[in-house]
Scaffold this motif. Structure first.
Motif, PDB file in Angstrom:
ATOM      1  N   TYR A   1      13.729 -35.057   6.451  1.00  0.00           N
ATOM      2  CA  TYR A   1      14.618 -33.889   6.648  1.00  0.00           C
ATOM      3  C   TYR A   1      16.071 -34.309   6.682  1.00  0.00           C
ATOM      4  O   TYR A   1      16.964 -33.561   6.287  1.00  0.00           O
ATOM      5  CB  TYR A   1      14.219 -33.092   7.896  1.00  0.00           C
TER       6      TYR A   1
ATOM      7  N   GLN B   1      25.361 -31.789   2.960  1.00  0.00           N
ATOM      8  CA  GLN B   1      25.918 -31.489   4.289  1.00  0.00           C
ATOM      9  C   GLN B   1      26.918 -32.581   4.674  1.00  0.00           C
ATOM     10  O   GLN B   1      26.781 -33.728   4.262  1.00  0.00           O
ATOM     11  CB  GLN B   1      24.795 -31.450   5.332  1.00  0.00           C
TER      12      GLN B   1
ATOM     13  N   ALA C   1      16.980 -34.981   3.121  1.00  0.00           N
ATOM     14  CA  ALA C   1      17.178 -33.689   2.462  1.00  0.00           C
ATOM     15  C   ALA C   1      18.553 -33.116   2.775  1.00  0.00           C
ATOM     16  O   ALA C   1      19.250 -32.600   1.896  1.00  0.00           O
ATOM     17  CB  ALA C   1      16.096 -32.708   2.912  1.00  0.00           C
ATOM     18  N   ALA C   2      18.954 -33.272   4.025  1.00  0.00           N
ATOM     19  CA  ALA C   2      20.252 -32.747   4.406  1.00  0.00           C
ATOM     20  C   ALA C   2      21.355 -33.468   3.655  1.00  0.00           C
ATOM     21  O   ALA C   2      22.339 -32.860   3.217  1.00  0.00           O
ATOM     22  CB  ALA C   2      20.459 -32.895   5.911  1.00  0.00           C
TER      23      ALA C   2
ATOM     24  N   VAL D   1      21.087 -34.877   0.714  1.00  0.00           N
ATOM     25  CA  VAL D   1      21.025 -34.471  -0.688  1.00  0.00           C
ATOM     26  C   VAL D   1      21.664 -33.101  -0.884  1.00  0.00           C
ATOM     27  O   VAL D   1      22.394 -32.870  -1.828  1.00  0.00           O
ATOM     28  CB  VAL D   1      19.558 -34.450  -1.168  1.00  0.00           C
ATOM     29  N   THR D   2      21.465 -32.207   0.080  1.00  0.00           N
ATOM     30  CA  THR D   2      22.055 -30.875  -0.087  1.00  0.00           C
ATOM     31  C   THR D   2      23.548 -30.874   0.186  1.00  0.00           C
ATOM     32  O   THR D   2      24.183 -29.825   0.152  1.00  0.00           O
ATOM     33  CB  THR D   2      21.402 -29.845   0.843  1.00  0.00           C
TER      34      THR D   2
END
Lengths: 516, 279
Positions: free
Chosen positions: B169, B178, B172-173, B175-176
């Protein structure tokens, strides 16, 4: 109170009363506590309390002083004063030798005076009125003064003017002279060894000029750093003598009750330690005389005496201790009176400005005293903040005048010209020093009184001058006088005749003997 | 949350600890209201033994001050120092640990060497030196205790962050897109907190002990009464008056014990694996 303690214990000991008539016995070893370990033993160079206590038995002065501070012969056999009170002639004792066998003569006296002027600040000050010193023969010394100086006969005590061997010190660098570590004097005891951190050992001087004296064979000065351990050492019998101030006050009653234990407050008359609070007269609320008076009224000094000092000592009435010359209690009185203190503060317009209090970092007793005084002052509405500090830090703050109220105690040396004036005359205001007029009190009338008092004759006139000075000072409250301190000396009762002079243990082993 | 309280109150040590802490806090908050008199005030004759007078139930000290009043006012100082210095230590330690763990590499090296610099010096010795240099006052005491107690926090947080950083997670953060601060504050730290909370409760206990030790040595704030000061001031008269040292000593013992029990309870409650195995 101390007298009553002494009396009670004398009676309790039972043996002691007839002992006064007993013949002294020769021989024996006494163990005494020395606290703290002295920085050195050469009395002409180092004048710390513990140095004097040990070396006062190795060195001697021209005179000794009785508990009433009357001069008595020591190295000087007799003395005479000229009609105009400007010439003092001392006849020296004959047949006195240094511990290394060389004879003691007038040349040693002349040399000692020259040396002390360089190494001993108080001696230099005491000798300021001396115009010249001469030795017409080997056993006569003549002092000529610039003007009559009343307290002159009070400056020859061993700690104030110790005699130094000329043949060992003349022409050497005083500070690095090897004899500083193994001092040679004329006294009843000779230095033998010093195990740093453990003990100092003195042995009997077999060639002492007073036949039969000293009675003891050896003295061990034991060095024990912790106050509780010193008490235990006395209880277990490791030491026989606890000089004043070497155990905490609250231990005194307990130790006094031990079997065969004698306690006395005597032996401090020459020093007459007086405790007071420096009040910084220069700035803030304390610049107002009424606030300073309020402080005197606010502090419960009887409580301090009874509780913190276990009843020893005496509430001070003013700048002179009651044991020194020209003392008068005919001055304004400051009993414990919080209401009056509050009224005075109100009158002075005190508005809660912060006042810093510096306690003295000399151990438990002084710390507790600081807390009690703070509470007393807060009770009348003064806003007190205690500043925690160590001895060196406290000295620095006081010397830099960076304080409002600070604890201290000073010796008085028997005469107001020697030990009192230095704290109140404006010429003694000098930044960086701790034992002068650090409160910054400046009053031309007081300056004149002390200047006149030092040189006035006869005695009655001096008394008049000092009476006036005391009255004026007590009215102005330049500092807040607390207590005449009394440091009880605790001994095993078998140690007899230890305290016979105004400096007590500091030169007492000359006459002491052991009842086995 | 419900789960947390359930397991916290389910363990006896947690309950006992909580009760002790609440009691201590209550005394610290409300006690001085019941005793409006300053604990420095001399109220009775000195060395009055305990249980002889109702007004001074625990006796008086060497100056005749009320030992009971001293204990109540002392609670305030001890708890305050414990809580505030722990808070300061957390404020210093958590960001340093989080940054070191999150960024890794040189940042990690630099921050950890800096932390080790503090860890290599014995903490109590450093605290003494700091207080002595800064002059004893409540501020210098809090500062020095905080300064010697943050390194373990930093190490602990770093370790937690290091392991959480590799979770999916978090990846993922990243990669997005943030921001770093968002990821640290919102994604990683909340999940790293439970061991920190346990550690903090133990740190409060240690801080109370440190403050007591400093006061015992005479390095306390001279204007505030604390348990350590009372023990230190009474030490020399312990043969005449045991009660001056014993009662504040018991107070220190109980409050430190309480905090340790809370730490244990928290550990049980916040560490799901442990608590499930436990029962």
């Amino acid at each position: 109170m101390p007298k009553r303690v002494l009396l009670g214990l004398l009676l309790a000991c039972g043996l002691a009363a007839p002992a006064l008539a007993q013949e002294p016995k020769t021989g024996g070893v006494v163990n005494a506590v020395i606290q703290p370990e002295p920085p050195g033993l050469m009395l002409a160079l180092v004048q710390n309390g513990p140095t004097q206590m040990v070396s006062g038995n190795i060195f001697e002065g021209l005179l000794r002083y009785s508990p009433k501070l009357e001069p008595q012969p020591e190295l000087a056999e007799s003395w005479s004063v000229s009609e105009d009170a400007k010439t003092y002639t001392f006849k020296l004792r004959k047949g006195v030798t240094w511990h290394d066998g060389k004879p003691f003569t007038a040349a040693d006296v002349l040399f000692s005076i020259e040396m002390l002027k360089q190494t001993h600040a108080r001696a230099r000050n005491n000798l300021a009125q001396v115009d010249k010193v001469e030795a017409p023969d080997d056993y006569t010394v003549v002092f000529t003064l610039k003007q009559p100086f009343g307290p002159f006969l009070g400056i020859f005590e061993v700690g104030s003017m110790p005699m130094v061997p000329k043949h060992l010190y003349d022409g050497t660098d005083f500070k690095t002279n090897p004899y500083n570590n193994a001092p040679i004097g004329t006294g009843p005891f000779m230095f033998r060894e010093w195990q740093k951190g453990s003990f100092i050992r003195l042995v009997k001087n077999p060639n002492y000029y007073e036949k039969g004296k000293p009675y003891l064979d050896e003295i061990y000065w034991q060095i024990i750093p912790d106050a509780a351990a010193r008490s235990v050492a006395f209880e277990t019998g490791k030491v026989d003598v606890l000089p004043g101030g070497s155990v905490e006050n609250f231990d005194v009653p307990r130790l006094s009750k031990l079997k065969d234990t004698c306690v006395t407050g005597a032996g401090w008359e020459f020093f007459s330690p007086l405790a007071w609070l420096w009040l910084n007269n220069r700035q803030g609320p304390l610049a107002d005389k009424r606030v300073r008076q309020a402080i005197m009224f606010a502090i419960d000094r009887d409580f301090a005496k009874d509780v913190i000092w276990n009843g020893l000592g005496k509430v001070a009435t003013g700048p002179s201790a009651s044991t020194i010359k020209y003392y008068t209690d005919d001055v304004k009185k400051y009993p414990y009176d919080p209401a009056k203190a509050k009224a005075l503060l109100k009158e002075a317009g005190y508005k809660g400005e912060k006042i810093r209090l510096l306690p003295l970092a000399y151990g438990e007793t002084w710390q507790r005293w600081g807390e009690a005084v703070k509470q007393n002052l807060q009770d009348v509405g003064l806003n007190i903040e205690t500043i925690a500090t160590d001895v060196a830090g406290g000295n620095q703050k006081i010397g830099d005048w960076d304080y409002d109220i600070a604890f201290t105690y000073l010796y008085q040396y028997g005469d107001p010209a020697l030990g009192v004036g230095r704290n109140y005359v404006s010429s003694a205001i000098a930044k960086g020093q701790v034992f002068n007029n650090v409160e910054g009190y400046s009053n031309p009338e007081i300056d004149k009184l002390f200047a006149d008092g030092a040189v006035a004759t006869p005695d009655s006139e001096r008394k008049e001058i000092y009476d006036k000075a005391q009255k004026m000072l007590v009215e102005d409250v330049p500092v807040a006088w607390m207590l005449e301190l009394q440091f009880p000396t605790i001994t095993r009762c078998k140690v007899k005749n230890l305290i016979t002079t105004g400096i007590g243990v500091n030169d007492g082993f000359k006459d002491a003997w052991l009842d086995k | 949350m419900k789960q947390f309280w359930k397991s916290m109150l389910g363990s006896p040590s947690g309950i006992i600890g909580l009760v002790i802490l609440l009691l201590a806090v209550a005394v610290a908050l409300f006690g001085p209201m019941l005793f409006p008199n300053s604990p420095w005030r001399m109220v009775q004759r000195p060395f009055l033994p305990p249980f002889t007078l109702g007004t001074v139930p625990l006796g008086t000290d060497a100056l005749g001050r009320d030992v009971f009043a001293g204990m109540i006012f002392g609670a305030r100082v001890s708890l305050l120092v414990g809580l505030v210095s722990t808070l300061v230590a957390l404020v210093v330690g958590i960001p340093i640990g989080a940054m070191a763990g999150y960024f890794g590499g040189r940042v990690d090296d630099a921050l950890m060497r800096f932390t080790e610099f503090f860890q290599t010096i014995p903490s109590f010795a450093l605290a003494i030196v700091l207080v002595a240099i800064l002059q004893p006052s409540i501020y210098s005491i809090v500062t020095s205790i905080a300064l010697v107690s943050w390194p373990p926090v930093a190490r602990l947080v770093r370790g937690e962050v290091l392991s959480l950083r590799t979770r999916e997670y978090v990846q993922a953060a990243i990669v997005t897109g943030q921001s770093h601060s968002w990821i640290i504050l919102r994604e990683i730290l909340p999940n790293a907190l439970s061991p920190v909370i346990v550690l903090a409760s133990l740190m409060v206990a240690t801080a109370i002990l440190l403050e007591s030790s400093l006061s015992f040595l005479g390095l306390g704030d001279p204007n505030l009464i604390s348990w350590g000061y009372m023990v230190g001031a009474g030490r020399t008269v312990i043969r005449q008056a045991w009660w001056i040292t014993v009662f504040p000593g018991i107070a220190i013992l109980i409050s430190v014990l309480g905090l340790n029990l809370i730490g244990e309870g928290l550990n049980d409650a916040l560490n799901p694996r442990l608590s499930r195995e436990g029962r």
